[in-house]
Design an enzyme around this catalytic site. Structure first.
Site, mmCIF file in Angstrom:
data_model
loop_
_atom_site.group_PDB
_atom_site.id
_atom_site.type_symbol
_atom_site.label_atom_id
_atom_site.label_comp_id
_atom_site.label_asym_id
_atom_site.label_seq_id
_atom_site.Cartn_x
_atom_site.Cartn_y
_atom_site.Cartn_z
ATOM 1 N N LYS A 90 0.812 -1.221 0.000
ATOM 2 C CA LYS A 90 0.000 0.000 0.000
ATOM 3 C C LYS A 90 0.842 1.266 0.000
ATOM 4 O O LYS A 90 0.379 2.328 -0.421
ATOM 5 C CB LYS A 90 -0.932 0.012 1.203
ATOM 6 C CG LYS A 90 -1.796 -1.247 1.254
ATOM 7 C CD LYS A 90 -3.248 -0.959 1.482
ATOM 8 C CE LYS A 90 -4.077 -2.193 1.213
ATOM 9 N NZ LYS A 90 -5.358 -1.937 0.635
ATOM 10 N N GLU A 123 -10.002 6.152 3.737
ATOM 11 C CA GLU A 123 -10.808 5.167 4.434
ATOM 12 C C GLU A 123 -9.888 4.015 4.793
ATOM 13 O O GLU A 123 -8.889 3.791 4.114
ATOM 14 C CB GLU A 123 -11.942 4.663 3.531
ATOM 15 C CG GLU A 123 -11.558 3.538 2.556
ATOM 16 C CD GLU A 123 -10.544 3.933 1.487
ATOM 17 O OE1 GLU A 123 -10.409 5.144 1.206
ATOM 18 O OE2 GLU A 123 -9.875 3.034 0.941
ATOM 19 N N SER A 156 1.726 -9.650 -0.277
ATOM 20 C CA SER A 156 1.388 -8.224 -0.269
ATOM 21 C C SER A 156 1.690 -7.514 1.040
ATOM 22 O O SER A 156 1.859 -6.298 1.068
ATOM 23 C CB SER A 156 -0.095 -8.046 -0.616
ATOM 24 O OG SER A 156 -0.896 -8.780 0.289
HETATM 25 C C1 LIG Z 1 -1.321 -6.762 3.123
HETATM 26 C C2 LIG Z 1 -2.579 -6.494 2.370
HETATM 27 N N1 LIG Z 1 -2.840 -7.199 1.270
HETATM 28 C C3 LIG Z 1 -3.963 -7.004 0.566
HETATM 29 C C4 LIG Z 1 -4.915 -6.095 0.979
HETATM 30 C C5 LIG Z 1 -6.178 -5.975 0.190
HETATM 31 O O1 LIG Z 1 -6.281 -4.853 -0.598
HETATM 32 P P1 LIG Z 1 -6.062 -4.916 -2.165
HETATM 33 O O2 LIG Z 1 -6.982 -5.965 -2.709
HETATM 34 O O3 LIG Z 1 -6.416 -3.549 -2.612
HETATM 35 O O4 LIG Z 1 -4.651 -5.242 -2.427
HETATM 36 C C6 LIG Z 1 -4.696 -5.322 2.128
HETATM 37 C C7 LIG Z 1 -5.685 -4.309 2.601
HETATM 38 O O5 LIG Z 1 -5.627 -3.772 3.662
HETATM 39 C C8 LIG Z 1 -3.495 -5.541 2.845
HETATM 40 O O6 LIG Z 1 -3.233 -4.836 3.967
#
Ligand SMILES: Cc1ncc(COP(=O)(O)O)c(C=O)c1O
Lengths: 413, 268
Positions: free
Chosen positions: A91, A113, A384
């Site tokens: 993020k 948000e 992620s």
């Molecule tokens: C580590 C992580 N992965 C994935 C997500 C999911 O969001 P997105 O689908 O936008 O990647 C989040 C959301 O808070 C997150 O913190």
């Protein structure tokens, strides 16, 4: 039109995307669109953005060959280590880009948000770094579930506003942020946290997080001398997934898999799988897949992962799904937690529970791909984020919190 | 009566139209019918029925709360149509205000057909801009529903002209940058916005909403607008009353006060 050229000028990915917003916001969206297009072609902006990504956020993130996990899953697994980024997730890429855009547009205030608090913390971080006022809307239920992240945001100087209407979770926080924005567009940029919402957000967020995919593609070519067979990512709003998919979309031989939060199982109705368990509709400014009832009322989502607990998804995923370029499958809470534990024990990496959905998905597709290809498949998993924020949830899930819970604040000095 | 006839009649009487808003099914289907009929009897020229929606991003706390109550009590889209039928049947001019997703879910053509059959004359779409409204515009034309889009102080001249050109019946001018909810003072941006609409199309009636809550404010707005749109202040009569009878009493009193307001403002 080719996939790389989408969206069109009005923000449509086929029938998805677009702008379903109050007229009051259209001018701000148009200004954002224009500012973004200028910034995209401005080497000074791009240098500043990439400089921060490199020197501040710690990218490019590593592409790590996970030996023991590979052995356990019967596939060559490469982890895209977004968990090692500053603030612990992909993020940070999006917030740095958008905060720089806010600066460029002369807006001194940003609003965001947040569900789990990850995007809120990232926004507060970027706001502190770039000297912007920051207000984060967070569902009251989530402020209770994620008290530590609330404290983090406050330490960073942000104001956290608990949202008490509706289901008091992420979707209501998003509604409240939109309401704030309708009244404050002159001074405020809405730092949207995922590749969803009205045009141009899905495109802007995709581009800002798109480094995940371009890095991973290059790293594959350098480290392996070839492209992988598949990419696996979790899908909440869809930013980390579109971030890693986008660079691979033209490579038809690379299969793209998005794993949605299946919660208790899509068949139970308690899930957050908008594509696999929802239907086409309009939510939060775009036409996309949403969880809705017969009357088009939004249905509450459920997931052990707060970051995936959202009843919509970015419009580009809806389009990639319909065209068949990417495949989406649900992963249940239990499957995700099994994969969470497996990664902890085989690699010494505690993943975010969101990312554990991608790992579980990779475990599921590994034998399938092996059979199809007649050899060991290579799968890049977008890790992620890291699991620090999830220690409480995971600890409770695995029943290993008993000693911690008995500690009363103030008594353990 | 059609929207244009309602505005025409008021104009002939030298006054503005009073539009009163109430969520369908708040707190129950029958109660909301009674509220709307009471509002019409007490002086609201047009009843704006709001279809309750789970994610009303243009609405402030009062309408959100009332919508949540209606949804929690089980109101369905087909109930909203039934409510419209009852209120229109009682002689009121009815327009629907709705977020877009419930309409798309129902089926755009089918909804326009059923809305017309129920007796509504128009529909206001707070989160549907003309840019995305091709299907709706075609369906509304097919069944003779007036379509009202919103203009805002932030609308550029081009967008304002485009939006007004796509409206039938009347234009909804959001008087200030913000969500619904009664305010203590009327926005200074409102007269300018109305003037901008008039400059584009002198014939198109303009309704002004967001923030009006008293007879004096209604008079102030009536001095420059063709219609005065009141929502939160009316809903609060019911929301905050100890019982429904008291709520309806307050609703009648406020409607009458507002009706007097739109008659004492000197229309432009
Ligand atoms: C580590 C992580 N992965 C994935 C997500 C999911 O969001 P997105 O689908 O936008 O990647 C989040 C959301 O808070 C997150 O913190």
């Amino acid at each position: 039109m080719t996939a790389e050229a989408l969206p069109d000028l009005a923000g449509h990915f086929g029938r998805y995307g677009g702008r379903f917003v109050p007229e009051a916001l259209v001018r701000a969206l148009d200004e954002l669109d224009a500012a973004y297009r200028e910034a995209k072609n401005d080497p000074v902006f791009q240098d500043r953005f990439h400089g921060l990504l490199r020197d501040y956020a710690g990218t490019p993130s590593l592409l790590y060959r996970a030996e023991r996990l590979s052995e356990a899953l019967g596939a060559e697994i490469l982890l895209k280590r977004e968990d090692l980024n500053h603030t612990g997730a992909h993020k940070v890429r999006n917030v740095l880009g958008q905060a720089l855009l806010a600066k460029r547009m002369g807006k001194p205030r940003v609003i965001a948000e947040t569900g789990a608090g990850q995007h809120g913390v990232a926004s507060a971080t970027a706001a502190a770094l770039l000297d912007l006022e920051c207000v984060v809307y967070m569902g009251e239920t989530d402020t209770e579930r994620q008290a530590l992240n609330v404290a983090r945001m406050r330490m960073l100087g942000a104001t956290v506003v608990p949202v008490t209407n509706g289901s008091r979770t992420l979707k209501d926080a998003l509604n409240e942020a939109l309401r704030d924005w309708v009244a404050s567009v002159d001074t405020t940029h809405y730092l949207l946290g995922t590749a969803a919402g009205p045009h141009p957000f899905p495109e802007i967020v995709r581009d800002f997080v798109g480094g995940i995919g371009t890095e991973a593609r290059e790293q594959c070519l350098t480290q392996l001398g070839r492209l992988p067979d598949a990419i696996a990512a979790c899908v909440g709003g869809g930013s980390n997934a579109i971030g890693i998919f986008h660079a691979f979309v033209p490579d038809q031989q690379v299969r793209l898999y998005g794993f949605e939060a299946g919660g208790d199982g899509v068949e139970t109705g308690r899930h957050a799988a908008s594509i696999t368990g929802g239907s086409a509709g309009v939510l939060h400014g775009a036409r996309t897949y949403v969880l809705q009832d017969e009357d088009g009322q939004t249905v509450e989502s459920h997931s052990i992962s707060a970051g995936l607990d959202y009843p919509g998804v970015g419009p580009e995923h809806a389009w990639l799904h319909d065209t068949g370029r990417a495949a989406y499958e649900p992963v249940t809470d239990d499957e995700a937690m099994a994969a969470f534990q497996l990664l902890c024990r085989t690699e010494g990496i505690i993943p975010a529970i969101e990312s554990a959905h991608a790992l579980a998905g990779a475990a599921r597709i590994a034998p399938r791909l092996a059979a199809e290809l007649g050899r060991t498949p290579t799968i890049v998993v977008n890790l992620s984020g890291r699991g620090d924020k999830d220690v409480h949830t995971a600890g409770a899930y695995f029943g290993i919190l008993d000693q911690v819970e008995t500690i009363v604040p103030g008594e353990n000095s | 009566m059609s929207i244009s006839a309602t505005f025409g009649k008021a104009k002939a009487e030298g006054r503005s139209v009073l539009v009163g808003c109430m969520p369908a099914g708040f707190p129950t289907v029958d109660d909301s019918i009674a509220s709307m009929v009471a509002m019409a009897e007490a002086g609201c020229d047009v009843i704006e029925v709001e279809l309750p929606y789970s994610d009303p991003v243009m609405d402030g706390p009062v309408i959100q709360k009332a919508s949540d109550i209606a949804l929690a009590n089980g109101v369905r889209t087909r109930d909203t149509l039934r409510i419209i039928e009852a209120v229109a049947g009682a002689g009121a001019t009815v327009v629907l205000m709705t977020y877009w997703n419930p309409i798309e879910r129902y089926g755009v053509d089918a909804f326009a057909r059923d809305l017309a059959a129920a007796g509504a004359t128009g529909m206001i779409t707070p989160d549907l801009i003309p840019d995305e409204a091709g299907e709706w515009i075609a369906a509304a034309d097919r069944y003779g529903i007036d379509r009202t889009f919103l203009v805002s102080p932030s609308s550029t001249d081009d967008r304002l002209a485009m939006t007004v050109a796509n409206c039938r019946g009347f234009v909804y001018a959001t008087a200030l940058m913000g969500v619904t909810g009664a305010r203590t003072s009327v926005s200074s941006q409102a007269p300018e916005l109305v003037a901008r609409v008039r400059a584009v199309d002198p014939e198109m009636p303009v309704g002004v909403g967001l923030g009006v809550g008293t007879g004096a404010q209604a008079a102030e707005v009536a001095a420059f607008a063709d219609g005065v749109i009141v929502g939160s202040a009316l809903i609060r009569c019911v929301l905050e009353a100890p019982d429904l009878a008291t709520g309806h009493q307050r609703l009648r009193a406020l409607s009458a006060e507002l009706a007097e307001g739109v008659r004492s403002g000197a229309p432009s």
